[in-house]
Motif scaffolding. Sequence first.
Motif, PDB file in Angstrom:
ATOM      1  N   LEU A 271       0.848  -1.200   0.000  1.00 15.31           N
ATOM      2  CA  LEU A 271       0.000   0.000   0.000  1.00 15.31           C
ATOM      3  C   LEU A 271       0.880   1.245   0.000  1.00 15.31           C
ATOM      4  O   LEU A 271       1.901   1.290   0.695  1.00 15.31           O
ATOM      5  CB  LEU A 271      -0.879   0.045   1.246  1.00 15.31           C
ATOM      6  N   PRO A 272       0.501   2.285  -0.749  1.00 15.38           N
ATOM      7  CA  PRO A 272       1.181   3.569  -0.590  1.00 15.38           C
ATOM      8  C   PRO A 272       0.866   4.118   0.800  1.00 15.38           C
ATOM      9  O   PRO A 272      -0.273   4.031   1.257  1.00 15.38           O
ATOM     10  CB  PRO A 272       0.574   4.439  -1.691  1.00 15.38           C
ATOM     11  N   VAL A 273       1.865   4.648   1.469  1.00 13.05           N
ATOM     12  CA  VAL A 273       1.716   5.110   2.851  1.00 13.05           C
ATOM     13  C   VAL A 273       1.925   6.617   2.907  1.00 13.05           C
ATOM     14  O   VAL A 273       2.890   7.145   2.344  1.00 13.05           O
ATOM     15  CB  VAL A 273       2.736   4.412   3.778  1.00 13.05           C
ATOM     16  N   VAL A 274       1.020   7.291   3.602  1.00 13.88           N
ATOM     17  CA  VAL A 274       1.161   8.724   3.853  1.00 13.88           C
ATOM     18  C   VAL A 274       1.392   8.902   5.346  1.00 13.88           C
ATOM     19  O   VAL A 274       0.532   8.568   6.161  1.00 13.88           O
ATOM     20  CB  VAL A 274      -0.080   9.511   3.401  1.00 13.88           C
ATOM     21  N   THR A 275       2.576   9.411   5.718  1.00 16.00           N
ATOM     22  CA  THR A 275       2.926   9.572   7.122  1.00 16.00           C
ATOM     23  C   THR A 275       3.897  10.727   7.269  1.00 16.00           C
ATOM     24  O   THR A 275       4.645  11.044   6.345  1.00 16.00           O
ATOM     25  CB  THR A 275       3.539   8.275   7.691  1.00 16.00           C
ATOM     26  N   TYR A 276       3.867  11.351   8.428  1.00 16.70           N
ATOM     27  CA  TYR A 276       4.778  12.460   8.700  1.00 16.70           C
ATOM     28  C   TYR A 276       6.174  11.946   9.040  1.00 16.70           C
ATOM     29  O   TYR A 276       6.338  10.861   9.617  1.00 16.70           O
ATOM     30  CB  TYR A 276       4.272  13.295   9.876  1.00 16.70           C
ATOM     31  N   GLU A 288      10.310   8.815   1.902  1.00 17.52           N
ATOM     32  CA  GLU A 288       8.937   8.926   1.420  1.00 17.52           C
ATOM     33  C   GLU A 288       8.047   9.669   2.417  1.00 17.52           C
ATOM     34  O   GLU A 288       6.907  10.019   2.091  1.00 17.52           O
ATOM     35  CB  GLU A 288       8.350   7.535   1.163  1.00 17.52           C
ATOM     36  N   ALA A 289       8.509   9.911   3.648  1.00 16.56           N
ATOM     37  CA  ALA A 289       7.715  10.623   4.645  1.00 16.56           C
ATOM     38  C   ALA A 289       7.568  12.090   4.243  1.00 16.56           C
ATOM     39  O   ALA A 289       8.451  12.675   3.601  1.00 16.56           O
ATOM     40  CB  ALA A 289       8.366  10.508   6.017  1.00 16.56           C
ATOM     41  N   VAL A 290       6.450  12.693   4.626  1.00 17.17           N
ATOM     42  CA  VAL A 290       6.214  14.107   4.319  1.00 17.17           C
ATOM     43  C   VAL A 290       6.518  14.952   5.556  1.00 17.17           C
ATOM     44  O   VAL A 290       6.464  14.465   6.684  1.00 17.17           O
ATOM     45  CB  VAL A 290       4.769  14.345   3.839  1.00 17.17           C
ATOM     46  N   HIS A 291       6.832  16.235   5.330  1.00 17.07           N
ATOM     47  CA  HIS A 291       7.320  17.092   6.412  1.00 17.07           C
ATOM     48  C   HIS A 291       6.315  18.142   6.857  1.00 17.07           C
ATOM     49  O   HIS A 291       6.467  18.712   7.943  1.00 17.07           O
ATOM     50  CB  HIS A 291       8.609  17.785   5.971  1.00 17.07           C
ATOM     51  N   THR A 292       5.316  18.441   6.042  1.00 17.94           N
ATOM     52  CA  THR A 292       4.368  19.505   6.368  1.00 17.94           C
ATOM     53  C   THR A 292       2.947  19.008   6.199  1.00 17.94           C
ATOM     54  O   THR A 292       2.685  18.015   5.501  1.00 17.94           O
ATOM     55  CB  THR A 292       4.573  20.728   5.468  1.00 17.94           C
ATOM     56  N   GLU A 293       2.018  19.732   6.812  1.00 20.14           N
ATOM     57  CA  GLU A 293       0.613  19.358   6.678  1.00 20.14           C
ATOM     58  C   GLU A 293       0.137  19.523   5.240  1.00 20.14           C
ATOM     59  O   GLU A 293      -0.604  18.680   4.714  1.00 20.14           O
ATOM     60  CB  GLU A 293      -0.238  20.202   7.629  1.00 20.14           C
ATOM     61  N   SER A 298      -1.513  17.064   0.127  1.00 17.83           N
ATOM     62  CA  SER A 298      -1.220  17.019  -1.304  1.00 17.83           C
ATOM     63  C   SER A 298      -0.904  15.590  -1.733  1.00 17.83           C
ATOM     64  O   SER A 298      -1.351  15.127  -2.798  1.00 17.83           O
ATOM     65  CB  SER A 298      -0.046  17.943  -1.619  1.00 17.83           C
ATOM     66  N   ARG A 299      -0.158  14.850  -0.894  1.00 24.58           N
ATOM     67  CA  ARG A 299       0.186  13.459  -1.198  1.00 24.58           C
ATOM     68  C   ARG A 299      -1.073  12.597  -1.256  1.00 24.58           C
ATOM     69  O   ARG A 299      -1.237  11.777  -2.180  1.00 24.58           O
ATOM     70  CB  ARG A 299       1.151  12.928  -0.138  1.00 24.58           C
ATOM     71  N   ILE A 300      -1.972  12.765  -0.296  1.00 19.08           N
ATOM     72  CA  ILE A 300      -3.211  11.985  -0.306  1.00 19.08           C
ATOM     73  C   ILE A 300      -4.010  12.294  -1.567  1.00 19.08           C
ATOM     74  O   ILE A 300      -4.542  11.395  -2.235  1.00 19.08           O
ATOM     75  CB  ILE A 300      -4.067  12.276   0.945  1.00 19.08           C
ATOM     76  N   SER A 301      -4.111  13.574  -1.928  1.00 18.63           N
ATOM     77  CA  SER A 301      -4.904  13.960  -3.103  1.00 18.63           C
ATOM     78  C   SER A 301      -4.342  13.340  -4.374  1.00 18.63           C
ATOM     79  O   SER A 301      -5.093  12.892  -5.259  1.00 18.63           O
ATOM     80  CB  SER A 301      -4.941  15.487  -3.223  1.00 18.63           C
TER      81      SER A 301
END
Length: 350
Positions: A271-276, A288-293, A298-301
């Motif tokens: 699964l693609p994962v969206v996490t801070y 692959e982790a994101v740094h900002t809200e 944007s990643r989820i969209s």
Amino acid sequence: PTLMALDQAGILMQLGLTVSLFSCQEQSGPEFDYLLGAPTTPPDEKPNFDQWLRVAKKGTRIHTGDTRFSIARRWAAMLTSITEFDPDVIMFVGLHSPLIRPLYDVRPVLGLGTNSIPPMVNADVWLTAEQALSNRTASAWGPDLSEGLGWYHPYRVRRKQAASAGPVTPIDIEDGRVVMISVGNLLAQRIAGAWADRMVALLGAHPELVWILLGGKGELPEALSRVRPGQLRLLPHSANVPEILRRSSIYVNPPSMGGGFSVAEAMAEGLPVVTYSGSDGGDKVGIEAVHTEDGYFSRISELIASELIRKERGSRMRALFDKTLDLASSGASLMSACQAAVDGYHRRVS
């Protein structure tokens, strides 16, 4: 912790070692429903031996404490049994047990915590998933505990086979829906504030989106009470997390310091994962982790909009899991950690 210990025992047995597991069943005392930090954790007052046997490698020897007796009496009986077994190394899996202190005086001890922090025991070596802590000696719990050597060992999850571990969890989701999923026993508390408000807005903008919340008692987080009917699926704690993940499209890790184990399970299923970043979950996915809200949403969209992107990023997650998290790849590192614990013991007693 028991299932983690069974996994570790299986790896060591595959390498030709003789292994016995010892469990005092310390969790059977008062307030056990707070064992993992909150009363939302479903208590499991008796060992699930059927589940243990499904996980355990054939030939595994398991010694459990008799819960009719006090914990102190169980400790004493277990120490006698361990002495009779006469192990070369003690591997402790969990957060804390007073049983380890007398063992540390006479045996090498290797520690494995159930989360991102070191276990609260005396240990010669402890296994860490954080590379920055590798080969560093420190006591995270103050001077009363030994300064254990951090050993980089990120492997935590064994990918489950396609067969379900129990009855299939019914989830009624129509074709054409994009399914997000989050897993955790504290979701009802963690889904809150501005982040939750943006999730509500995201669901409102995408009527094709369904969000599965799996864990705890399957309660509705108060912050999601405005979500339109049909877009949430609230499921209580289940032994079939991998089976439910396979029926999902995107894994969403809410803001918290933890969540790493569930992130790893999602990675194992591609699964693609969206996490801070800056969290246990973020450590699992690395760059692959994101740094900002804003980056998070944007990643989820992007993932909602494109099945192709979901597949491509999911494949990257699976490849990263195979390389850095899969227990099947952990044998050489675990054996080296055991030897390091033996070496550390000999240094401190010489």
